[in-house]
Design an enzyme around this catalytic site. Structure first.
Site, mmCIF file in Angstrom:
data_model
loop_
_atom_site.group_PDB
_atom_site.id
_atom_site.type_symbol
_atom_site.label_atom_id
_atom_site.label_comp_id
_atom_site.label_asym_id
_atom_site.label_seq_id
_atom_site.Cartn_x
_atom_site.Cartn_y
_atom_site.Cartn_z
ATOM 1 N N GLY A 56 -15.256 181.565 -29.288
ATOM 2 C CA GLY A 56 -14.622 181.707 -28.801
ATOM 3 C C GLY A 56 -15.126 181.201 -27.228
ATOM 4 O O GLY A 56 -15.908 180.864 -27.206
ATOM 5 N N GLN A 110 -14.137 178.916 -17.860
ATOM 6 C CA GLN A 110 -15.360 178.435 -18.735
ATOM 7 C C GLN A 110 -15.741 177.097 -18.273
ATOM 8 O O GLN A 110 -16.555 176.809 -18.612
ATOM 9 C CB GLN A 110 -16.193 178.998 -19.855
ATOM 10 C CG GLN A 110 -16.532 180.455 -20.008
ATOM 11 C CD GLN A 110 -16.867 180.978 -21.338
ATOM 12 O OE1 GLN A 110 -15.607 181.146 -22.537
ATOM 13 N NE2 GLN A 110 -18.155 181.070 -22.130
ATOM 14 N N CYS A 161 -23.018 184.663 -24.504
ATOM 15 C CA CYS A 161 -21.859 183.717 -24.027
ATOM 16 C C CYS A 161 -21.812 182.338 -23.331
ATOM 17 O O CYS A 161 -24.185 182.940 -23.490
ATOM 18 C CB CYS A 161 -21.688 184.873 -23.150
ATOM 19 S SG CYS A 161 -20.219 183.809 -21.770
ATOM 20 N N LEU A 162 -21.408 181.571 -23.892
ATOM 21 C CA LEU A 162 -21.657 180.241 -23.444
ATOM 22 C C LEU A 162 -22.101 180.531 -21.665
ATOM 23 O O LEU A 162 -23.332 179.403 -21.774
ATOM 24 C CB LEU A 162 -20.438 179.127 -23.463
ATOM 25 C CG LEU A 162 -20.169 179.370 -25.486
ATOM 26 C CD1 LEU A 162 -19.109 177.679 -24.751
ATOM 27 C CD2 LEU A 162 -21.614 178.923 -25.914
ATOM 28 N N HIS A 172 -13.532 189.765 -25.367
ATOM 29 C CA HIS A 172 -14.377 189.047 -24.571
ATOM 30 C C HIS A 172 -14.125 188.193 -23.615
ATOM 31 O O HIS A 172 -14.344 187.458 -22.552
ATOM 32 C CB HIS A 172 -15.106 188.301 -25.048
ATOM 33 C CG HIS A 172 -16.987 187.542 -24.910
ATOM 34 N ND1 HIS A 172 -18.125 187.807 -24.660
ATOM 35 C CD2 HIS A 172 -17.029 186.426 -24.063
ATOM 36 C CE1 HIS A 172 -18.894 187.026 -24.245
ATOM 37 N NE2 HIS A 172 -18.178 186.301 -23.611
ATOM 38 N N GLU A 173 -12.793 187.484 -24.383
ATOM 39 C CA GLU A 173 -11.988 186.122 -23.295
ATOM 40 C C GLU A 173 -10.982 186.082 -22.800
ATOM 41 O O GLU A 173 -11.171 185.458 -21.576
ATOM 42 C CB GLU A 173 -11.554 184.764 -24.766
ATOM 43 C CG GLU A 173 -12.667 184.786 -25.682
ATOM 44 C CD GLU A 173 -13.777 183.838 -25.040
ATOM 45 O OE1 GLU A 173 -13.893 183.445 -23.950
ATOM 46 O OE2 GLU A 173 -15.333 183.907 -26.123
ATOM 47 N N HIS A 195 -12.990 187.172 -19.248
ATOM 48 C CA HIS A 195 -13.368 184.990 -17.964
ATOM 49 C C HIS A 195 -11.879 185.391 -17.584
ATOM 50 O O HIS A 195 -12.227 184.755 -16.582
ATOM 51 C CB HIS A 195 -13.787 184.413 -19.506
ATOM 52 C CG HIS A 195 -14.939 184.256 -19.927
ATOM 53 N ND1 HIS A 195 -16.429 184.269 -19.083
ATOM 54 C CD2 HIS A 195 -15.433 184.561 -21.522
ATOM 55 C CE1 HIS A 195 -17.049 184.216 -19.834
ATOM 56 N NE2 HIS A 195 -16.827 183.960 -21.310
#
Lengths: 174, 167
Positions: free
Chosen positions: B47, B52, B96-97, B138-139, B142
């Protein structure tokens, strides 16, 4: 090259240990890395990485004064930092049953032979003092696969009358 | 198509709340293509959210199809997503990225019902559970300026039997 030390510390639990030790290291311009600080039984334990421009002997002297006051024992080792090298676990193992000597030794020996590299292990003794229960949790990397590990540990469970759960860890990255 | 730069914590911009998409334009379509290319440049990632890459609009991409062991809806473009129903709780490990070299255990709803627009502005409703529901939550965090670090479950407490039973 950064000067990293590993501090190992143990003593009777009391309020203020973390604050006083951390302050002593900060006074030495110490920068903490990864740490583990936890109460085990009635004791408080610390393992921490600290990077400081001071010599080991200077850190030793400063901590000795603090630890003498708090009646704590400690040890310092020079180490390599090795930060930013986290290894991701792919399996979680939970074991519980009536407390008996040798659970950890046998479970970890079997797991090792089945290819497990343990990254984290924690255990507790719980239940009634007259009939204690042992609970063990491990996370690690199953080098030979989770099925191999599970099969070996389920045999161990049957032989020792404990319950073993082997659960894959599938980390979600988003 | 272009690869976009990922913001990495402690970049303060990751704490910014994103605004709803108001215009379903060709420019939005192009951005989503760039975001998709960026997303697929990270193997194992399931994702990504627009903030981000520094675009503070409510756009999320999710694709769990690379992990077929988990029930999933395939590749999804979720614009202005809104979770309208939550049920159950589940502990799972997340990374996470935007937070390299760290993963941790996070409690999420086990089942969600989600409303979202696609890139053309058409509204859809999804019922998701488990891993895919975790990825979407999670997304969407953000979009609210939150990271999984804001929801970490203490490692030792996460091991207690009481918590395990809430899975």
């Amino acid at each position: 090259m950064k000067n990293w030390l590993m501090l190992t510390l143990v003593g009777k639990d009391q309020a203020g240990i973390v604050a006083k030790i951390s302050q002593a290291l900060f006074d030495l311009k110490g920068n903490l890395g990864e740490t583990s600080m936890t109460r085990l039984g009635g004791n408080f334990t610390i393992m921490l990485m600290v990077c400081t421009p001071e010599k080991k002997s200077t850190v030793q002297e400063k901590l000795q004064a603090v630890c003498d006051d708090l009646e704590l024992f400690f040890h310092l080792d020079e180490i390599e930092g090795g930060l930013h090298q986290h290894v991701e676990p792919d399996v979680r193992i939970s074991i519980h049953g009536a407390d008996q000597a040798g659970i950890v030794a046998q479970a970890t020996d079997i797991s090792n032979k089945a290819g497990l590299n343990i990254l984290n292990l924690e255990s507790d003794v719980v239940g009634h003092p007259g009939n204690p229960v042992y609970i063990l949790h491990m996370e690690g990397v199953a080098g030979n696969g989770i099925e191999v590990l599970d099969k070996s540990l389920q045999i161990f469970a049957l032989e020792n009358d404990v319950v073993v759960h082997v659960t894959p860890i599938d980390t979600m990255v988003g | 198509m272009a690869l976009l730069n990922i913001l990495v914590y402690p970049d303060e911009r990751l704490k910014q709340v994103s605004q709803p998409v108001k215009k379903f334009s060709e420019e939005l379509n192009q951005f989503v293509k760039d975001l998709e290319e960026t997303f697929h440049s990270f193997p194992g990632c399931v994702g990504i959210a627009a903030p981000q890459v520094g675009r503070f609009e409510r756009i999320v991409l999710v694709d769990v199809s690379q992990k077929p062991q988990h029930v999933n809806h395939g590749f999804l473009v979720l614009v202005n997503p809104e979770i309208i129903f939550y049920d159950g709780t589940s502990l799972g490990r997340e990374g996470c990225l935007s937070v390299p070299n760290y993963t941790g255990r996070v409690q999420r709803a086990k089942l969600i019902v989600l409303k979202a627009h696609d890139v053309n502005g058409e509204q859809h409703e999804f019922r998701m559970s488990g891993y895919e529901a975790r990825a979407v939550q999670h997304e969407i965090d953000h979009l609210e300026g939150k990271l999984f670090l804001d929801r970490l479950v203490n490692r030792r407490n996460a091991l207690t039997k009481r918590t395990e039973l809430s899975l």
